[in-house]
Design a protein around this motif. Structure first.
Motif, PDB file in Angstrom:
ATOM      1  N   ASP A 105       0.825  -1.225   0.000  1.00 42.46           N
ATOM      2  CA  ASP A 105       0.000   0.000   0.000  1.00 42.46           C
ATOM      3  C   ASP A 105       0.854   1.268   0.000  1.00 42.46           C
ATOM      4  OD1 ASP A 105      -2.374  -1.552   0.134  1.00 42.46           O
ATOM      5  OD2 ASP A 105      -2.150  -1.696   2.314  1.00 42.46           O
ATOM      6  N   ALA A 106       2.079   1.183  -0.536  1.00 45.26           N
ATOM      7  CA  ALA A 106       2.952   2.350  -0.644  1.00 45.26           C
ATOM      8  C   ALA A 106       2.701   3.041  -1.984  1.00 45.26           C
ATOM      9  CB  ALA A 106       4.410   1.929  -0.536  1.00 45.26           C
ATOM     10  N   SER A 107       2.993   4.341  -2.030  1.00 46.91           N
ATOM     11  CA  SER A 107       2.677   5.121  -3.229  1.00 46.91           C
ATOM     12  C   SER A 107       3.909   5.665  -3.944  1.00 46.91           C
ATOM     13  CB  SER A 107       1.768   6.299  -2.851  1.00 46.91           C
ATOM     14  OG  SER A 107       2.408   7.146  -1.911  1.00 46.91           O
ATOM     15  N   MET A 108       5.119   5.415  -3.407  1.00 54.34           N
ATOM     16  CA  MET A 108       6.339   5.937  -4.021  1.00 54.34           C
ATOM     17  C   MET A 108       7.431   4.876  -4.046  1.00 54.34           C
ATOM     18  SD  MET A 108       6.543   9.827  -2.378  1.00 54.34           S
ATOM     19  CE  MET A 108       6.483   9.284  -0.655  1.00 54.34           C
ATOM     20  N   VAL A 109       8.253   4.924  -5.093  1.00 52.96           N
ATOM     21  CA  VAL A 109       9.407   4.034  -5.231  1.00 52.96           C
ATOM     22  C   VAL A 109      10.581   4.850  -5.755  1.00 52.96           C
ATOM     23  CG1 VAL A 109      10.389   2.181  -6.651  1.00 52.96           C
ATOM     24  CG2 VAL A 109       8.156   1.867  -5.580  1.00 52.96           C
ATOM     25  N   ARG A 110      11.727   4.743  -5.094  1.00 55.34           N
ATOM     26  CA  ARG A 110      12.933   5.397  -5.619  1.00 55.34           C
ATOM     27  C   ARG A 110      13.473   4.591  -6.787  1.00 55.34           C
ATOM     28  NH1 ARG A 110      18.055   6.193  -1.710  1.00 55.34           N
ATOM     29  NH2 ARG A 110      18.154   3.928  -1.980  1.00 55.34           N
ATOM     30  N   VAL A 111      13.838   5.269  -7.871  1.00 54.45           N
ATOM     31  CA  VAL A 111      14.369   4.582  -9.051  1.00 54.45           C
ATOM     32  C   VAL A 111      15.830   4.961  -9.260  1.00 54.45           C
ATOM     33  CG1 VAL A 111      12.121   4.325 -10.140  1.00 54.45           C
ATOM     34  CG2 VAL A 111      13.479   6.377 -10.614  1.00 54.45           C
ATOM     35  N   GLY A 112      16.486   4.254 -10.165  1.00 52.19           N
ATOM     36  CA  GLY A 112      17.925   4.402 -10.329  1.00 52.19           C
ATOM     37  C   GLY A 112      18.315   5.530 -11.264  1.00 52.19           C
ATOM     38  N   VAL A 113      19.444   6.157 -10.968  1.00 52.42           N
ATOM     39  CA  VAL A 113      20.090   7.100 -11.883  1.00 52.42           C
ATOM     40  C   VAL A 113      21.563   6.715 -11.970  1.00 52.42           C
ATOM     41  CG1 VAL A 113      18.491   9.009 -11.485  1.00 52.42           C
ATOM     42  CG2 VAL A 113      20.504   8.784 -10.035  1.00 52.42           C
ATOM     43  N   PRO A 114      22.222   7.015 -13.081  1.00 48.84           N
ATOM     44  CA  PRO A 114      23.622   6.621 -13.215  1.00 48.84           C
ATOM     45  C   PRO A 114      24.529   7.348 -12.235  1.00 48.84           C
ATOM     46  CG  PRO A 114      22.655   7.138 -15.358  1.00 48.84           C
ATOM     47  CD  PRO A 114      21.690   7.604 -14.323  1.00 48.84           C
ATOM     48  N   SER A 119      34.283   8.392 -15.614  1.00 44.94           N
ATOM     49  CA  SER A 119      34.662   7.325 -16.542  1.00 44.94           C
ATOM     50  C   SER A 119      33.815   7.332 -17.817  1.00 44.94           C
ATOM     51  CB  SER A 119      34.541   5.956 -15.858  1.00 44.94           C
ATOM     52  OG  SER A 119      33.200   5.680 -15.494  1.00 44.94           O
ATOM     53  N   ARG A 120      32.622   7.942 -17.747  1.00 44.10           N
ATOM     54  CA  ARG A 120      31.748   8.059 -18.919  1.00 44.10           C
ATOM     55  C   ARG A 120      31.225   9.486 -18.984  1.00 44.10           C
ATOM     56  NH1 ARG A 120      27.061   3.820 -18.478  1.00 44.10           N
ATOM     57  NH2 ARG A 120      26.535   4.723 -20.521  1.00 44.10           N
ATOM     58  N   PRO A 121      31.023  10.023 -20.202  1.00 36.04           N
ATOM     59  CA  PRO A 121      30.563  11.407 -20.327  1.00 36.04           C
ATOM     60  C   PRO A 121      29.150  11.588 -19.778  1.00 36.04           C
ATOM     61  CG  PRO A 121      31.324  10.533 -22.449  1.00 36.04           C
ATOM     62  CD  PRO A 121      31.289   9.390 -21.501  1.00 36.04           C
ATOM     63  N   TYR A 122      28.922  12.777 -19.206  1.00 36.20           N
ATOM     64  CA  TYR A 122      27.605  13.080 -18.660  1.00 36.20           C
ATOM     65  C   TYR A 122      26.510  12.915 -19.708  1.00 36.20           C
ATOM     66  CZ  TYR A 122      23.608  15.946 -17.298  1.00 36.20           C
ATOM     67  OH  TYR A 122      22.340  16.393 -17.042  1.00 36.20           O
ATOM     68  N   GLY A 123      26.737  13.393 -20.937  1.00 36.91           N
ATOM     69  CA  GLY A 123      25.702  13.314 -21.967  1.00 36.91           C
ATOM     70  C   GLY A 123      25.260  11.890 -22.245  1.00 36.91           C
ATOM     71  N   VAL A 154      27.519  11.993  -6.174  1.00 34.57           N
ATOM     72  CA  VAL A 154      28.180  10.981  -7.018  1.00 34.57           C
ATOM     73  C   VAL A 154      27.192  10.337  -7.998  1.00 34.57           C
ATOM     74  CG1 VAL A 154      29.980   9.212  -7.027  1.00 34.57           C
ATOM     75  CG2 VAL A 154      29.581  10.498  -4.950  1.00 34.57           C
ATOM     76  N   THR A 155      26.161  11.080  -8.385  1.00 36.00           N
ATOM     77  CA  THR A 155      25.251  10.658  -9.458  1.00 36.00           C
ATOM     78  C   THR A 155      25.105  11.828 -10.420  1.00 36.00           C
ATOM     79  OG1 THR A 155      23.130  11.455  -8.555  1.00 36.00           O
ATOM     80  CG2 THR A 155      23.958   9.316  -7.747  1.00 36.00           C
ATOM     81  N   ILE A 156      24.336  11.628 -11.483  1.00 39.19           N
ATOM     82  CA  ILE A 156      24.099  12.729 -12.425  1.00 39.19           C
ATOM     83  C   ILE A 156      22.985  13.660 -11.948  1.00 39.19           C
ATOM     84  CG2 ILE A 156      24.945  11.388 -14.390  1.00 39.19           C
ATOM     85  CD1 ILE A 156      21.960  11.237 -15.320  1.00 39.19           C
TER      86      ILE A 156
END
Length: 290
Positions: A105-114, A119-123, A154-156
């Motif tokens: 019965d929860a209404s929110m979920v955290r999702v992933g970001v890079p 090591s990899r370009p922001y774009g 440490v994420t975008i």
């Protein structure tokens, strides 16, 4: 004022014990930490990111789900979120957690970001995240769950503006931002109110913790021609860099009426004392800004 607890900050309490302690402190909302716990961690002492006893598995079966549901129901608490550690692009894992959230019965979920580590370009990372969120948006609308992108170092998305850049093409009913000023001490600080105004309808949830900076070599005589190394670390909610009374004023100014979720990592108090201290401090600040 709607107070909640992200259970990562309550590693030594079972779900039932946590709900009992939250009720005693007047904390109504529950954000369940969601992660597999490797067997080798189960013999360790409880810790935030190790043997956390208030964590539900993404693959939880009926018995485990019932244990968490009944803990909330039995103490008249509300499950508001399931907070996993998803990788950007993991559509299968994201849907799995959304199914779990519905059953709790929860209404929110955290999702992933890079992550961003040079090591990899922001774009390239931004495009990966955008492609992922297109699928997440569809799932969120199907399940009636709001997907949260967190402002996290440490994420975008370390800042409100970078989080807004990522989520702005999407439906704010499906995808929002978990605004975390404590994380923004480490990386991503912007004027709080400006960031909130920019987020607008995407401002979906707020985490409450604090942090500070200290010299890596305290007590050394300063050499003004030599660079000084600095480290950031967690602090009690009232004692860090984030001026929480001002942040609460800014949230009030932009009309925020959502949850405030504590995740104090300072280790200053035992868990039950931390919950009561948090609730008392928030009440004082809220009364002062009326």
């Amino acid at each position: 004022m709607k107070l909640s607890i992200f259970t990562v900050a309550a590693p030594d309490l079972t779900p039932d014990e946590l709900c009992e302690a939250a009720a005693a402190a007047g904390i109504a909302g529950l954000e369940w930490r969601c992660k597999e716990t490797p067997p080798e961690l189960l013999i360790e002492q409880p810790s935030f990111w190790g043997n956390n006893q208030c964590t539900i598995s993404p693959k939880a079966g009926d018995e485990e789900i019932s244990r968490f549901r009944q803990a909330a129901i039995g103490h008249n608490r509300q499950s508001i979120a399931v907070t996993p550690y998803l990788s950007c692009g993991d559509i299968e894992g994201t849907e799995q957690v959304m199914r779990l959230a519905k059953r709790l019965d929860a209404s929110m979920v955290r999702v992933g970001v890079p992550s961003y580590d040079r090591s990899r370009p922001y774009g390239e990372l931004f495009q990966q995240a955008t492609d992922y969120l297109k699928e997440v948006e569809r799932l969120a609308l199907d399940y009636g769950i709001k997907a949260l992108v967190e402002t996290h170092h440490v994420t975008i998305t370390p800042s409100a503006s970078l989080a807004h850049r990522l989520v702005s093409p999407f439906n704010p009913d499906a995808i929002g931002v978990l605004y975390d000023p404590g994380n923004m001490v480490h990386e991503g600080y912007e004027n709080y109110r400006m960031g909130m105004e920019l987020l607008g309808p995407y401002l979906a949830h707020v985490h409450v913790k604090n942090a500070g900076w200290h010299s890596a070599s305290p007590g050394e005589t300063a050499d003004h021609l030599k660079p000084v190394a600095w480290n950031s670390g967690w602090a009690p909610i009232a004692n860090g860099v984030v001026p929480w009374k001002q942040v609460l004023l800014d949230l009030k100014a932009v009309g925020y009426d959502g949850w405030f979720g504590v995740e104090d990592f300072s280790g200053t108090f035992d868990t039950r004392t931390m919950l009561q201290t948090y609730a008392n401090q928030m009440k004082i600040w809220m009364e002062e800004i009326q």
